[in-house]
Design a protein around this motif. Structure first.
Motif, short mmCIF file in Angstrom:
data_model
loop_
_atom_site.label_atom_id
_atom_site.label_comp_id
_atom_site.label_asym_id
_atom_site.label_seq_id
_atom_site.Cartn_x
_atom_site.Cartn_y
_atom_site.Cartn_z
N ASP A 30 28.52 27.16 34.74
CA ASP A 30 27.15 26.77 35.04
C ASP A 30 27.13 25.43 35.75
O ASP A 30 27.86 24.50 35.38
N VAL A 31 26.30 25.36 36.77
CA VAL A 31 26.00 24.11 37.47
C VAL A 31 24.49 24.11 37.73
O VAL A 31 23.85 25.16 37.62
N PRO A 32 23.92 22.98 38.06
CA PRO A 32 22.48 22.96 38.33
C PRO A 32 22.10 23.99 39.41
O PRO A 32 22.71 24.03 40.48
N GLY A 33 21.15 24.84 39.08
CA GLY A 33 20.65 25.82 40.04
C GLY A 33 21.42 27.11 40.14
O GLY A 33 21.08 27.97 40.94
N GLY A 34 22.47 27.27 39.33
CA GLY A 34 23.25 28.51 39.40
C GLY A 34 24.61 28.40 38.75
O GLY A 34 24.73 27.83 37.66
N ALA A 35 25.63 28.92 39.43
CA ALA A 35 26.98 28.94 38.87
C ALA A 35 28.01 28.78 39.98
O ALA A 35 27.79 29.19 41.12
N LEU A 36 29.15 28.18 39.61
CA LEU A 36 30.32 28.15 40.48
C LEU A 36 31.27 29.24 40.02
O LEU A 36 31.50 29.39 38.82
N VAL A 37 31.81 29.98 40.95
CA VAL A 37 32.80 31.01 40.66
C VAL A 37 34.10 30.58 41.31
O VAL A 37 34.15 30.28 42.50
N TYR A 38 35.16 30.53 40.51
CA TYR A 38 36.50 30.16 40.99
C TYR A 38 37.44 31.32 40.73
O TYR A 38 37.51 31.83 39.60
N ALA A 39 38.15 31.78 41.76
CA ALA A 39 39.10 32.89 41.62
C ALA A 39 40.48 32.44 42.07
O ALA A 39 40.63 31.77 43.10
N ASN A 40 41.49 32.81 41.29
CA ASN A 40 42.89 32.58 41.64
C ASN A 40 43.62 33.89 41.36
O ASN A 40 43.81 34.25 40.19
N ILE A 41 43.99 34.61 42.40
CA ILE A 41 44.53 35.97 42.28
C ILE A 41 45.86 36.04 43.03
O ILE A 41 46.00 35.46 44.11
N GLN A 42 46.79 36.80 42.48
CA GLN A 42 48.05 37.07 43.19
C GLN A 42 48.37 38.56 43.08
O GLN A 42 47.82 39.27 42.25
N GLY A 43 49.26 39.03 43.95
CA GLY A 43 49.69 40.42 43.93
C GLY A 43 48.83 41.36 44.74
O GLY A 43 48.96 42.59 44.64
N LEU A 44 47.94 40.81 45.57
CA LEU A 44 47.12 41.66 46.43
C LEU A 44 47.99 42.35 47.48
O LEU A 44 48.99 41.78 47.92
N PRO A 45 47.62 43.56 47.90
CA PRO A 45 48.43 44.24 48.92
C PRO A 45 48.33 43.55 50.28
O PRO A 45 47.34 42.86 50.56
N PRO A 46 49.33 43.76 51.13
CA PRO A 46 49.26 43.19 52.48
C PRO A 46 48.10 43.79 53.27
O PRO A 46 47.76 44.96 53.11
#
Length: 165
Positions: A30-46
């Protein structure tokens, strides 16, 4: 008085039978006025560009889905129990609260952070996050033609943190 809802949620994302290599974490704060979304992903296909009648692989559709259920189900069409895109205000696709920007990867990895004014953490606890094989076109109804579901994670409260503000 402390809220029964946390200011932060977490989804540990795991790949299904189509792409079991996918692993990652998504934080929603939660942040003022909404939300921050943080993603850290590995292993995605080429990345593979579209060819003939075949859709591209990547950039990857990325959404909140209705139900917090990451049962694999059918191995060639996994995670159907997560339901459709989360759309609490009944908007056309491209403006669903659960519509996120696509994930671009570099050597199978991505890190991204963005702001949304469409929800707060308490609104998404118990929903799921899905990574799709194809990019979302943000116009095909109801789900953007984003292709097969590669990975899933249930959004849960995250209480093990120090306040950021």
């Amino acid at each position: 008085m402390e809220s029964k809802y946390p200011y932060i949620a977490i989804a540990n994302v795991r790949g299904g039978p189509i792409r079991p290599q996918i692993r990652g974490v998504i934080f929603i704060r939660d942040v003022p006025g909404g939300a921050l979304v943080y993603a850290n992903i590995q292993g995605l296909p080429p990345y593979q560009p579209a060819r003939g009648d075949l859709d591209p692989i990547g950039p990857f559709g990325f959404h909140i889905h209705e139900f917090g259920n990451c049962n694999i189900g059918e191995s060639d069409a996994p995670f159907k129990d997560a339901g459709g895109h989360w759309n609490p205000t009944n908007q056309p696709h491209g403006n669903h609260a659960g519509d996120f920007p696509v994930l671009f990867s570099n050597d199978g990895r991505t890190t991204m952070e963005f702001f949304t004014n469409k929800f707060k953490v308490r609104d998404v606890i118990g929903k799921s996050i899905i990574i799709h094989e194809n990019p979302d076109d943000y116009r095909t109804q109801p789900s953007g033609n984003a292709g097969r579901r590669l990975a899933c994670g249930v959004i849960k409260p995250y209480y093990n943190y120090l306040p950021f503000y």
